[in-house]
Design an enzyme around this catalytic site. Structure first.
Site, PDB file in Angstrom:
ATOM      1  N   GLU A 293     -11.167   3.223   7.811  1.00 33.90           N
ATOM      2  CA  GLU A 293     -10.077   4.143   8.157  1.00 33.90           C
ATOM      3  C   GLU A 293     -10.709   5.413   8.728  1.00 33.90           C
ATOM      4  O   GLU A 293     -10.562   5.716   9.900  1.00 33.90           O
ATOM      5  CB  GLU A 293      -9.248   4.460   6.900  1.00 33.90           C
ATOM      6  CG  GLU A 293      -8.123   5.458   7.130  1.00 33.90           C
ATOM      7  CD  GLU A 293      -7.542   6.013   5.821  1.00 33.90           C
ATOM      8  OE1 GLU A 293      -8.224   5.980   4.777  1.00 33.90           O
ATOM      9  OE2 GLU A 293      -6.397   6.518   5.872  1.00 33.90           O
TER      10      GLU A 293
ATOM     11  N   ASP B 185       1.607   3.805   3.004  1.00 36.62           N
ATOM     12  CA  ASP B 185       0.587   4.708   2.458  1.00 36.62           C
ATOM     13  C   ASP B 185       1.244   5.796   1.595  1.00 36.62           C
ATOM     14  O   ASP B 185       1.222   5.707   0.382  1.00 36.62           O
ATOM     15  CB  ASP B 185      -0.269   5.336   3.563  1.00 36.62           C
ATOM     16  CG  ASP B 185      -1.694   5.627   3.102  1.00 36.62           C
ATOM     17  OD1 ASP B 185      -2.090   5.134   2.038  1.00 36.62           O
ATOM     18  OD2 ASP B 185      -2.420   6.345   3.825  1.00 36.62           O
ATOM     19  N   ASP B 186       1.827   6.813   2.250  1.00 35.42           N
ATOM     20  CA  ASP B 186       2.348   7.977   1.524  1.00 35.42           C
ATOM     21  C   ASP B 186       3.683   8.400   2.141  1.00 35.42           C
ATOM     22  O   ASP B 186       3.731   9.313   2.964  1.00 35.42           O
ATOM     23  CB  ASP B 186       1.339   9.130   1.640  1.00 35.42           C
ATOM     24  CG  ASP B 186       0.002   8.751   1.057  1.00 35.42           C
ATOM     25  OD1 ASP B 186      -0.081   8.618  -0.171  1.00 35.42           O
ATOM     26  OD2 ASP B 186      -0.955   8.547   1.830  1.00 35.42           O
TER      27      ASP B 186
ATOM     28  N   HIS C  64       1.064   4.987  -2.291  1.00 36.61           N
ATOM     29  CA  HIS C  64       0.533   5.837  -3.368  1.00 36.61           C
ATOM     30  C   HIS C  64       1.676   6.574  -4.053  1.00 36.61           C
ATOM     31  O   HIS C  64       2.473   7.245  -3.382  1.00 36.61           O
ATOM     32  CB  HIS C  64      -0.434   6.879  -2.807  1.00 36.61           C
ATOM     33  CG  HIS C  64      -1.673   6.298  -2.204  1.00 36.61           C
ATOM     34  ND1 HIS C  64      -2.875   6.227  -2.868  1.00 36.61           N
ATOM     35  CD2 HIS C  64      -1.903   5.760  -0.971  1.00 36.61           C
ATOM     36  CE1 HIS C  64      -3.794   5.682  -2.074  1.00 36.61           C
ATOM     37  NE2 HIS C  64      -3.224   5.385  -0.918  1.00 36.61           N
TER      38      HIS C  64
ATOM     39  N   HIS D  47       0.840  -1.211   0.000  1.00 36.09           N
ATOM     40  CA  HIS D  47       0.000   0.000   0.000  1.00 36.09           C
ATOM     41  C   HIS D  47       0.871   1.255   0.000  1.00 36.09           C
ATOM     42  O   HIS D  47       1.276   1.756   1.050  1.00 36.09           O
ATOM     43  CB  HIS D  47      -0.932  -0.019   1.219  1.00 36.09           C
ATOM     44  CG  HIS D  47      -1.999   1.031   1.189  1.00 36.09           C
ATOM     45  ND1 HIS D  47      -3.335   0.766   1.473  1.00 36.09           N
ATOM     46  CD2 HIS D  47      -1.965   2.351   0.908  1.00 36.09           C
ATOM     47  CE1 HIS D  47      -4.042   1.877   1.368  1.00 36.09           C
ATOM     48  NE2 HIS D  47      -3.225   2.858   1.031  1.00 36.09           N
TER      49      HIS D  47
ATOM     50  N   GLY E 242      -9.764   7.946  -1.146  1.00 29.27           N
ATOM     51  CA  GLY E 242     -10.433   9.233  -0.999  1.00 29.27           C
ATOM     52  C   GLY E 242     -11.223   9.381   0.288  1.00 29.27           C
ATOM     53  O   GLY E 242     -10.983   8.659   1.257  1.00 29.27           O
TER      54      GLY E 242
ATOM     55  N   HIS F 295      -9.977   1.155   0.345  1.00 22.05           N
ATOM     56  CA  HIS F 295      -9.753   1.920   1.580  1.00 22.05           C
ATOM     57  C   HIS F 295     -11.070   1.912   2.365  1.00 22.05           C
ATOM     58  O   HIS F 295     -12.069   2.485   1.902  1.00 22.05           O
ATOM     59  CB  HIS F 295      -9.421   3.370   1.267  1.00 22.05           C
ATOM     60  CG  HIS F 295      -8.024   3.611   0.789  1.00 22.05           C
ATOM     61  ND1 HIS F 295      -7.582   3.253  -0.451  1.00 22.05           N
ATOM     62  CD2 HIS F 295      -6.967   4.216   1.406  1.00 22.05           C
ATOM     63  CE1 HIS F 295      -6.307   3.626  -0.596  1.00 22.05           C
ATOM     64  NE2 HIS F 295      -5.911   4.207   0.521  1.00 22.05           N
TER      65      HIS F 295
HETATM   66  N1  HPA Z   1      -7.162   7.217   2.595  1.00 19.85           N
HETATM   67  C1  HPA Z   1      -7.895   7.591   1.542  1.00 19.85           C
HETATM   68  N2  HPA Z   1      -7.358   8.044   0.443  1.00 19.85           N
HETATM   69  C2  HPA Z   1      -6.050   8.150   0.368  1.00 19.85           C
HETATM   70  C3  HPA Z   1      -5.237   7.782   1.429  1.00 19.85           C
HETATM   71  C4  HPA Z   1      -5.823   7.297   2.596  1.00 19.85           C
HETATM   72  O1  HPA Z   1      -5.157   6.914   3.583  1.00 19.85           O
HETATM   73  N3  HPA Z   1      -3.952   7.990   1.060  1.00 19.85           N
HETATM   74  C5  HPA Z   1      -4.008   8.451  -0.207  1.00 19.85           C
HETATM   75  N4  HPA Z   1      -5.280   8.557  -0.627  1.00 19.85           N
HETATM   76 ZN    ZN Z   2      -3.938   4.841   1.004  1.00 14.69          ZN
END
Ligand code: HPA
Ligand code: ZN
Length: 346
Positions: free
Chosen positions: A210, A288-289, A23, A21, A180, A207
């Site tokens: 969360e 994630d990022d 992005h 995971h 999103g 997703h």
């Molecule tokens: N959640 C939803 N959208 C996203 C996320 C996330 O953690 N990271 C990048 N886009």
């Molecule tokens: Zn994500």
């Protein structure tokens, strides 16, 4: 950073890793953003520190999902040419490889990448595929791609992305992801799209759980056909959803720092990773990022073990579990798994 963190991080750096995971749009290097800004005359603060406040989470930021998502909006200013998209893709793969990631599923959002210059979606997808392939060869890492669509954006565009993703299964696109604003936008408008995507041979990751309740995880599994759940950390709020996820063997792509920074948990130490694991949820550890969160996967392994007390042996097992949950063909999966077992001494 304290000496203890540094010393300990080094031990995680040497581990072979699996990332399910990550992005692309959350992986841009700050130095690259400055280059792009100069080349394309984008008016942004010219120094790294001030740029950082716009595109990365700061300690003084509000840790909310709105603030977290706002970083992606600023990042959209940078996708100004095919060269930019090639470069950020290559660098995302290179950075993963340098952190000893052996298998990377890199997800990207064609609608985001195409927006600033109105690039055709099929071009954007081709550019990412080409550069991911090139970098995978150069940096000796196996890379598969996941096309991502946002709940808060048009379902029509999402459908186009899904069709294009399916056409590119032979080129390493393996799945469709729904990302999103989960708190305010339902997944229902996307049911048909994900059904068609599955019929076309794409895997599905969603997703869910969360920024929304456990019920969204049920929906993701039952209505959207999710093989895996992005985050899913609120699953423990509903025993019946825990039971469903266990029965299906659904893998959860947990991203500890991201959850802290987007306000899912109040303190890092409160993260439910170990509770999920103890309840029998198939957890994996991911970034994630990495650029937005200013982390690497090594940091997240450190957080799992040193902050959340995951035993080292369990971490290794979870790396294997991530390989098992990967969207790669059976033969490739077996090869990856046996190499990891050897390298992890399992
Ligand atoms: N959640 C939803 N959208 C996203 C996320 C996330 O953690 N990271 C990048 N886009
Ligand atoms: Zn994500």
């Amino acid at each position: 950073m304290s000496e203890r963190v540094t010393a300990s991080l080094n031990t995680y750096r040497t581990l072979p890793k699996v990332e399910l995971h990550r992005h692309l749009e959350g992986s841009l290097r700050l130095t690259t953003m400055l280059d792009i800004a100069k080349q394309h005359g984008i008016t942004i603060p010219a120094d790294v520190l001030r740029l950082s406040t716009l595109v990365q989470i700061q300690e003084e930021d509000k840790f909310t999902f709105q603030n977290f998502l706002s970083k992606f909006n600023t990042l959209r200013l940078f996708y100004r040419s095919p060269d930019v998209i090639h470069r950020i893709t290559r660098e995302a793969v290179e950075d993963a490889a340098k952190d000893n990631v052996k298998y990377l599923e890199l997800r990207f959002t064609p609608v985001a990448l195409s927006r600033a210059e109105r690039f055709p979606l099929h071009d954007v997808i081709n550019w990412v595929i080409e550069s991911a392939e090139e970098a995978a060869r150069k940096y000796h890492v196996t890379v598969k791609l996941i096309a991502s669509v946002n709940r808060h954006e048009s379902a029509e565009l999402a459908e186009q992305v899904a069709w294009l993703a399916a056409e590119h299964i032979p080129n390493g696109v393996v799945a469709l992801d729904l990302a999103g604003n989960e708190a305010e936008f339902p997944s229902q408008p996307f049911y048909g799209i994900f059904k068609e995507a599955r019929q076309a041979g794409l895997h599905v990751t969603i997703h869910a759980g969360e920024w929304g309740p456990a019920e969204h995880i049920r929906e993701a599994i039952e209505e959207l056909g999710a093989d895996r759940i992005g985050h899913g950390v609120r699953v423990l709020e509903d025993k019946t959803v825990v039971a469903l996820a266990k029965e299906r063997g659904t893998a959860f792509e947990v991203c500890i720092t991201s959850n802290y920074q987007s306000g899912v948990v109040e303190k890092l130490e409160d993260h439910p990773l170990m509770k999920m694991f103890e309840k029998g949820i198939n957890v994996t550890i991911n970034t994630d990022d990495p650029s937005i969160s200013r982390i690497t996967l090594s940091h997240e392994y450190y957080n799992a073990c040193d902050t959340l007390q995951m035993p080292q042996y369990t971490l290794k097992e979870r790396i294997l579990a991530a390989a098992q949950a990967g969207f790669l063909p059976q033969q490739e999966k077996e090869k990856l798994t046996s190499q990891l077992k050897k390298d992890l001494n399992l």
